[in-house]
Design an enzyme around this catalytic site. Sequence first.
Site, PDB file in Angstrom:
ATOM      1  N   LYS A 168       0.840  -1.198   0.000  1.00 44.52           N
ATOM      2  CA  LYS A 168       0.000   0.000   0.000  1.00 44.52           C
ATOM      3  C   LYS A 168       0.877   1.250   0.000  1.00 44.52           C
ATOM      4  CE  LYS A 168      -3.906  -1.861   2.684  1.00 44.52           C
ATOM      5  NZ  LYS A 168      -4.948  -1.710   1.663  1.00 44.52           N
TER       6      LYS A 168
ATOM      7  N   ARG B 138     -10.132 -11.655   1.928  1.00 46.12           N
ATOM      8  CA  ARG B 138     -10.993 -12.713   1.383  1.00 46.12           C
ATOM      9  C   ARG B 138     -10.313 -14.075   1.444  1.00 46.12           C
ATOM     10  NH1 ARG B 138     -11.553  -9.382  -4.093  1.00 46.12           N
ATOM     11  NH2 ARG B 138     -11.249  -7.723  -2.560  1.00 46.12           N
TER      12      ARG B 138
HETATM   13  N1  BES Z   1      -8.070  -3.946   4.506  1.00 46.74           N
HETATM   14  C1  BES Z   1      -8.273  -3.514   3.173  1.00 46.74           C
HETATM   15  C2  BES Z   1      -9.601  -2.779   2.984  1.00 46.74           C
HETATM   16  C3  BES Z   1      -9.716  -1.474   3.699  1.00 46.74           C
HETATM   17  C4  BES Z   1      -9.294  -0.310   3.098  1.00 46.74           C
HETATM   18  C5  BES Z   1     -10.264  -1.408   4.960  1.00 46.74           C
HETATM   19  C6  BES Z   1      -9.407   0.888   3.760  1.00 46.74           C
HETATM   20  C7  BES Z   1     -10.388  -0.218   5.636  1.00 46.74           C
HETATM   21  C8  BES Z   1      -9.951   0.938   5.030  1.00 46.74           C
HETATM   22  C9  BES Z   1      -8.255  -4.722   2.225  1.00 46.74           C
HETATM   23  O1  BES Z   1      -7.441  -5.759   2.604  1.00 46.74           O
HETATM   24  C10 BES Z   1      -7.750  -4.226   0.916  1.00 46.74           C
HETATM   25  O2  BES Z   1      -6.622  -3.818   0.857  1.00 46.74           O
HETATM   26  N2  BES Z   1      -8.590  -4.281  -0.101  1.00 46.74           N
HETATM   27  C11 BES Z   1      -8.236  -3.850  -1.390  1.00 46.74           C
HETATM   28  C12 BES Z   1      -8.748  -4.869  -2.393  1.00 46.74           C
HETATM   29  C13 BES Z   1      -8.268  -4.655  -3.782  1.00 46.74           C
HETATM   30  C14 BES Z   1      -6.778  -4.934  -3.868  1.00 46.74           C
HETATM   31  C15 BES Z   1      -9.036  -5.569  -4.704  1.00 46.74           C
HETATM   32  C16 BES Z   1      -8.871  -2.483  -1.631  1.00 46.74           C
HETATM   33  O3  BES Z   1     -10.003  -2.277  -1.180  1.00 46.74           O
HETATM   34  O4  BES Z   1      -8.234  -1.647  -2.218  1.00 46.74           O
HETATM   35 MN    MN Z   2      -5.439  -5.488   1.974  1.00 45.24          MN
END
Ligand code: BES
Ligand code: MN
Length: 497
Positions: free
Chosen positions: A276, A350
């Site tokens: 990230k 997931r």
């Molecule tokens: N933990 C994150 C989702 C999230 C983002 C929760 C911001 C709370 C605040 C999750 O693991 C994630 O990174 N999801 C990605 C999925 C994508 C790579 C398909 C996302 O939402 O960007």
């Molecule tokens: Mn994630």
Amino acid sequence: MAELTLSSKNPTGVKVDALVVGTQTTSDGVAVVGDDLPRDVVAELEALAPALGITGARDEVRTVPAGAHLKAGVLVLTGLGARDASGSFPAETLRRAAGAAVRELTGASSVAVALPAADEAEVAAIAEGALLGAYSFTRYRETAAGAKATGPVATIEVLTSLARGAKAKAAVERAATIAAAVHATRDLVNTAPNDLFPAAFADIAKAAAKGTGVKVTVLDEKALAAGGYGGILAVGQGSSRGPRLVKVSYSPSRPHAKVALVGKGITFDSGGISIKPAKGMEAMKSDMAGAAAVLHTVLAASRLGLPVAVTGWLCLAENMPSGTAQRPSDVITIRGGKTVEVLNTDAEGRLVMADGLVAAIEENPDVVLDVATLTGAQMVALGTRVSAVMGTESVRSEVVTAAEAAGEQFWPMPLPEELAASMKSKVADIANIGDRFGGMLVAGLFLQEFVGSTPWAHLDIAGPSFNEGSAFGYTPVGGTGVAVRTLVELLEARATK
Ligand code: BES
Ligand code: MN
Ligand code: ZN
């Protein structure tokens, strides 16, 4: 947690640091509302209100000198807005007004709350709101004095003519149990990820369950490998602190229903190799909010003695990049045999949830509910205060109904079949990402692949679980404890079915 008592004392005579009363917007201005307030005090406040800029609107909290007629140190006026058509205030309005007032009183030691309550349910809402507002996270403050100055209110007296009734006492006891579960959930979410890693979380679960009759079983890496939990292992393999699956079971005799809860417990989500951006990454310590809510819901069910069997599954891993981390294009095998091509290691929730759902369903529950901070897309769709619920239509409605009764916001979202095709993998049964548009629904559809025909709902609490803005109502900055109240309400509803 603050100690809360019910009392039928007259607000005029209570010797407390602060007395909380309500303000209401009316057709011709502001009214001060609260049981048994002296008329002259009310009249004086109402006359002063316009000059003080007090409107009685919701979320408005003002502190004024208590004056010579009252024994309290200060008077806190908390806005209730307008009464509804039936002449009352919605329970959630009372909860928020009580919470907002108490939340602003950090440093005060004793508070009395004299808000209008027509029945026991309203008394309980006021009590619950006050307790939810009396929260602060001081674990990392250097000195005891510092902790005290920023600490929450110590004692809360809810003043009501219903105080002596057994019904009011029982309702308030339930509210206190629920508020304690919400506080404990917030504490876990707020804990720094260097202190809260999978094994530490498992230890906390064990300690919290001690003496409750709730059974905690911990699967470590060896047990996970033996059990074929390829999702949890793959996500956890980049960290020096290994993953765990924790099973938390409350099994009353002759239960009316059997409910499984699965929680996402990523103790820190760096994204892994699909790392990230630095900006805002610190919020990813909250990526275990689902698991925290599940743990404390099971414990609350036990404390409330609900006649429902509840098993919680905490899917714990730390998602880190390293030489041992999983790579984009790795193919992993979820428990039960389905293979997943990992195209983005940041779509890790997931993967751990798939293992958890399969394990939960093997025990044939009547219904399975999963709770996860699963997608950023949840916030794009619904913002930071409204959670999403997807899944089997009847269970989805059950969650929405429970949320409404509990004072949380969950909105039903669809799982459009046609979006599933976007997760087609060139090499495995399914890929872990699909269409970017409708990302929350794609994640829900991914989970659906692992639930078979079991009645199921998926709760995406990404935004509402962690408040990055300022405090409001009874909601503090940081961990909010969302989903606990809805889940407990749903279990209670199943108990009476
Ligand atoms: N933990 C994150 C989702 C999230 C983002 C929760 C911001 C709370 C605040 C999750 O693991 C994630 O990174 N999801 C990605 C999925 C994508 C790579 C398909 C996302 O939402 O960007
Ligand atoms: Mn994630
Ligand atoms: Zn995540």
